[in-house]
Design a protein around this motif. Structure first.
Motif, PDB file in Angstrom:
ATOM      1  N   ALA A 169       0.827  -1.203   0.000  1.00  0.00           N
ATOM      2  CA  ALA A 169       0.000   0.000   0.000  1.00  0.00           C
ATOM      3  C   ALA A 169       0.863   1.256   0.000  1.00  0.00           C
ATOM      4  O   ALA A 169       0.598   2.215  -0.741  1.00  0.00           O
ATOM      5  N   VAL A 170       1.913   1.264   0.830  1.00  0.00           N
ATOM      6  CA  VAL A 170       2.807   2.416   0.874  1.00  0.00           C
ATOM      7  C   VAL A 170       3.541   2.587  -0.456  1.00  0.00           C
ATOM      8  O   VAL A 170       3.799   3.716  -0.902  1.00  0.00           O
ATOM      9  N   ALA A 171       3.861   1.471  -1.114  1.00  0.00           N
ATOM     10  CA  ALA A 171       4.533   1.537  -2.418  1.00  0.00           C
ATOM     11  C   ALA A 171       3.551   1.833  -3.549  1.00  0.00           C
ATOM     12  O   ALA A 171       3.964   1.893  -4.712  1.00  0.00           O
ATOM     13  N   ARG A 172       2.259   1.993  -3.216  1.00  0.00           N
ATOM     14  CA  ARG A 172       1.207   2.302  -4.188  1.00  0.00           C
ATOM     15  C   ARG A 172       1.058   1.204  -5.246  1.00  0.00           C
ATOM     16  O   ARG A 172       0.791   1.482  -6.416  1.00  0.00           O
ATOM     17  N   ASP A 173       1.207  -0.019  -4.798  1.00  0.00           N
ATOM     18  CA  ASP A 173       0.961  -1.166  -5.665  1.00  0.00           C
ATOM     19  C   ASP A 173      -0.509  -1.542  -5.518  1.00  0.00           C
ATOM     20  O   ASP A 173      -0.872  -2.529  -4.868  1.00  0.00           O
ATOM     21  N   PHE A 174      -1.353  -0.731  -6.129  1.00  0.00           N
ATOM     22  CA  PHE A 174      -2.793  -0.883  -5.943  1.00  0.00           C
ATOM     23  C   PHE A 174      -3.319  -2.178  -6.551  1.00  0.00           C
ATOM     24  O   PHE A 174      -4.304  -2.745  -6.067  1.00  0.00           O
ATOM     25  N   ALA A 175      -2.706  -2.672  -7.593  1.00  0.00           N
ATOM     26  CA  ALA A 175      -3.144  -3.929  -8.210  1.00  0.00           C
ATOM     27  C   ALA A 175      -2.961  -5.094  -7.254  1.00  0.00           C
ATOM     28  O   ALA A 175      -3.808  -5.988  -7.173  1.00  0.00           O
ATOM     29  N   ALA A 176      -1.826  -5.090  -6.518  1.00  0.00           N
ATOM     30  CA  ALA A 176      -1.577  -6.169  -5.568  1.00  0.00           C
ATOM     31  C   ALA A 176      -2.577  -6.113  -4.410  1.00  0.00           C
ATOM     32  O   ALA A 176      -3.017  -7.160  -3.909  1.00  0.00           O
ATOM     33  N   ILE A 177      -2.935  -4.919  -3.953  1.00  0.00           N
ATOM     34  CA  ILE A 177      -3.940  -4.783  -2.891  1.00  0.00           C
ATOM     35  C   ILE A 177      -5.295  -5.262  -3.379  1.00  0.00           C
ATOM     36  O   ILE A 177      -6.023  -5.970  -2.669  1.00  0.00           O
ATOM     37  N   ASP A 178      -5.640  -4.903  -4.607  1.00  0.00           N
ATOM     38  CA  ASP A 178      -6.934  -5.306  -5.164  1.00  0.00           C
ATOM     39  C   ASP A 178      -7.026  -6.819  -5.306  1.00  0.00           C
ATOM     40  O   ASP A 178      -8.101  -7.407  -5.156  1.00  0.00           O
ATOM     41  N   ALA A 179      -5.887  -7.490  -5.554  1.00  0.00           N
ATOM     42  CA  ALA A 179      -5.890  -8.937  -5.753  1.00  0.00           C
ATOM     43  C   ALA A 179      -6.204  -9.701  -4.474  1.00  0.00           C
ATOM     44  O   ALA A 179      -6.741 -10.816  -4.533  1.00  0.00           O
ATOM     45  N   VAL A 180      -5.887  -9.135  -3.312  1.00  0.00           N
ATOM     46  CA  VAL A 180      -6.127  -9.842  -2.039  1.00  0.00           C
ATOM     47  C   VAL A 180      -7.302  -9.246  -1.273  1.00  0.00           C
ATOM     48  O   VAL A 180      -7.612  -9.704  -0.168  1.00  0.00           O
ATOM     49  N   MET A 181      -7.971  -8.248  -1.861  1.00  0.00           N
ATOM     50  CA  MET A 181      -9.078  -7.580  -1.181  1.00  0.00           C
ATOM     51  C   MET A 181     -10.337  -8.434  -1.250  1.00  0.00           C
ATOM     52  O   MET A 181     -10.674  -9.008  -2.299  1.00  0.00           O
ATOM     53  N   ARG A 221     -14.549  -4.365  -0.680  1.00  0.00           N
ATOM     54  CA  ARG A 221     -13.816  -3.516  -1.621  1.00  0.00           C
ATOM     55  C   ARG A 221     -14.603  -2.233  -1.888  1.00  0.00           C
ATOM     56  O   ARG A 221     -15.775  -2.278  -2.255  1.00  0.00           O
ATOM     57  N   PRO A 222     -13.979  -1.060  -1.662  1.00  0.00           N
ATOM     58  CA  PRO A 222     -14.683   0.199  -1.957  1.00  0.00           C
ATOM     59  C   PRO A 222     -14.875   0.384  -3.457  1.00  0.00           C
ATOM     60  O   PRO A 222     -14.209  -0.277  -4.266  1.00  0.00           O
ATOM     61  N   ALA A 223     -15.780   1.303  -3.796  1.00  0.00           N
ATOM     62  CA  ALA A 223     -16.072   1.524  -5.220  1.00  0.00           C
ATOM     63  C   ALA A 223     -14.835   1.988  -5.973  1.00  0.00           C
ATOM     64  O   ALA A 223     -14.594   1.574  -7.105  1.00  0.00           O
ATOM     65  N   ASP A 224     -14.047   2.863  -5.359  1.00  0.00           N
ATOM     66  CA  ASP A 224     -12.802   3.344  -5.971  1.00  0.00           C
ATOM     67  C   ASP A 224     -11.672   3.052  -4.993  1.00  0.00           C
ATOM     68  O   ASP A 224     -11.343   3.860  -4.125  1.00  0.00           O
ATOM     69  N   LEU A 225     -11.094   1.860  -5.106  1.00  0.00           N
ATOM     70  CA  LEU A 225     -10.065   1.421  -4.175  1.00  0.00           C
ATOM     71  C   LEU A 225      -8.845   2.329  -4.222  1.00  0.00           C
ATOM     72  O   LEU A 225      -8.296   2.702  -3.189  1.00  0.00           O
ATOM     73  N   GLN A 226      -8.401   2.710  -5.414  1.00  0.00           N
ATOM     74  CA  GLN A 226      -7.202   3.517  -5.544  1.00  0.00           C
ATOM     75  C   GLN A 226      -7.385   4.887  -4.890  1.00  0.00           C
ATOM     76  O   GLN A 226      -6.496   5.366  -4.171  1.00  0.00           O
ATOM     77  N   ALA A 227      -8.536   5.518  -5.102  1.00  0.00           N
ATOM     78  CA  ALA A 227      -8.789   6.827  -4.490  1.00  0.00           C
ATOM     79  C   ALA A 227      -8.813   6.721  -2.966  1.00  0.00           C
ATOM     80  O   ALA A 227      -8.302   7.599  -2.256  1.00  0.00           O
ATOM     81  N   ALA A 228      -9.409   5.646  -2.431  1.00  0.00           N
ATOM     82  CA  ALA A 228      -9.469   5.469  -0.981  1.00  0.00           C
ATOM     83  C   ALA A 228      -8.078   5.278  -0.393  1.00  0.00           C
ATOM     84  O   ALA A 228      -7.754   5.840   0.663  1.00  0.00           O
ATOM     85  N   LEU A 237      -2.954   7.375   2.318  1.00  0.00           N
ATOM     86  CA  LEU A 237      -1.492   7.450   2.238  1.00  0.00           C
ATOM     87  C   LEU A 237      -0.950   8.855   2.474  1.00  0.00           C
ATOM     88  O   LEU A 237       0.265   9.027   2.625  1.00  0.00           O
ATOM     89  N   THR A 238      -1.806   9.846   2.525  1.00  0.00           N
ATOM     90  CA  THR A 238      -1.333  11.218   2.766  1.00  0.00           C
ATOM     91  C   THR A 238      -0.770  11.387   4.182  1.00  0.00           C
ATOM     92  O   THR A 238      -0.023  12.343   4.430  1.00  0.00           O
TER      93      THR A 238
END
Length: 257
Positions: free
Chosen positions: A21-33, A38-45, A50-51
């Motif tokens: 998540a910190v490395a912004r590997d959103f595809a890997a997070i989505d694969a195990v979610m 899963r939120p509607a917009d996982l990357q935006a969430a 991460l801010t």
């Protein structure tokens, strides 16, 4: 002991999720979610969370919270980690579920911190208010008062069942609990506490919780001690057998010459 409770496979999985998540590997997070969470917009969430992550590479990572809930068809793991960065601290909470022998991510949360939990929850008097001093004074005074009453109870003569009185004196009733770090408190009406005071913490970095109980048994005994001491004398007087009256001595007649 705390480290032995950490589920090794699940902890490694959770730390890997945080790193991706910190490395912004959103595809890997989505694969195990988990699809149900899963939120509607996982990357935006994730971008929004991460801010609060400090810049740089973590200097250390420590498990500070474990909560495992087992069900017939699944097991839920709530794991909390503390990351030390050069510029601050970050607390990451990861919620996992093992279902059909497969780990799924149900949620992740980041909370920035200015100090470590160990420093925040340490036992000390710096910056504490009057209530902390009162609690600390009572935590010392109540056990001493109960011990004093116990010694007197042991040395007091009882007609019977002294051990019941000593047990009553040794216990404090109605327990008040005080969180040393936050100053929050609550109480349990139906409870007892040996010697009327104690301190516990649920983990190595958890806050100290002071417990105080009203020394009801010691107070009641000291109020009744004088009457309890008179009981043996009264019972002895009642149970003492009556004395047999002495027969008058008869004088022998003088000898006749």
């Amino acid at each position: 002991m705390f480290d032995s409770l950490v589920p090794k496979e699940e902890s490694k999985f959770a730390q890997d999720v945080v790193a991706k998540a910190v490395a912004r590997d959103f595809a890997a997070i989505d694969a195990v979610m988990d699809a149900e969470h899963r939120p509607a917009d996982l990357q935006a969430a994730l971008e929004k969370m991460l801010t609060v992550v400090p810049a740089g590479t973590p200097k250390s990572v420590k498990v500070v919270g474990i909560n495992t809930m087992r069900r017939p068809s699944s097991t839920t793991y709530n794991l909390t980690y503390e990351y030390e960065y050069p510029s601050g601290w970050l607390m990451a909470a990861v919620l996992l579920e093992r279902r059909d022998d497969k780990l799924l991510l149900q949620g992740i949360q980041f909370v920035p911190r200015t100090r470590s939990l160990e420093a925040e929850n340490s036992f000390g008097l710096a910056g504490k208010g009057p209530l902390h001093y009162v609690v600390l004074l009572l935590a010392v005074a109540i056990p001493l008062f109960i011990i004093y009453a116990l010694v007197l109870c042991f040395r007091t003569r009882f007609p019977r069942r002294k051990w019941l009185w000593m047990l009553f004196v040794a216990l404090g009733l109605v327990t008040f609990r005080f969180d040393w770090a936050s100053g929050a408190w609550d109480f349990q009406l139906v409870s007892f506490l040996l010697l009327g005071a104690g301190a516990t913490k649920s983990g190595p970095v958890a806050p100290w919780v002071m417990s105080l109980a009203v020394p009801v048994g010691a107070i009641v005994f000291l109020l009744r001690r004088q009457s309890l001491q008179r009981v043996p004398a009264e019972i002895a007087a009642v149970q003492q057998p009556p004395q047999r009256p002495q027969q008058p001595q008869q004088m022998e007649p003088p000898p006749q010459g």
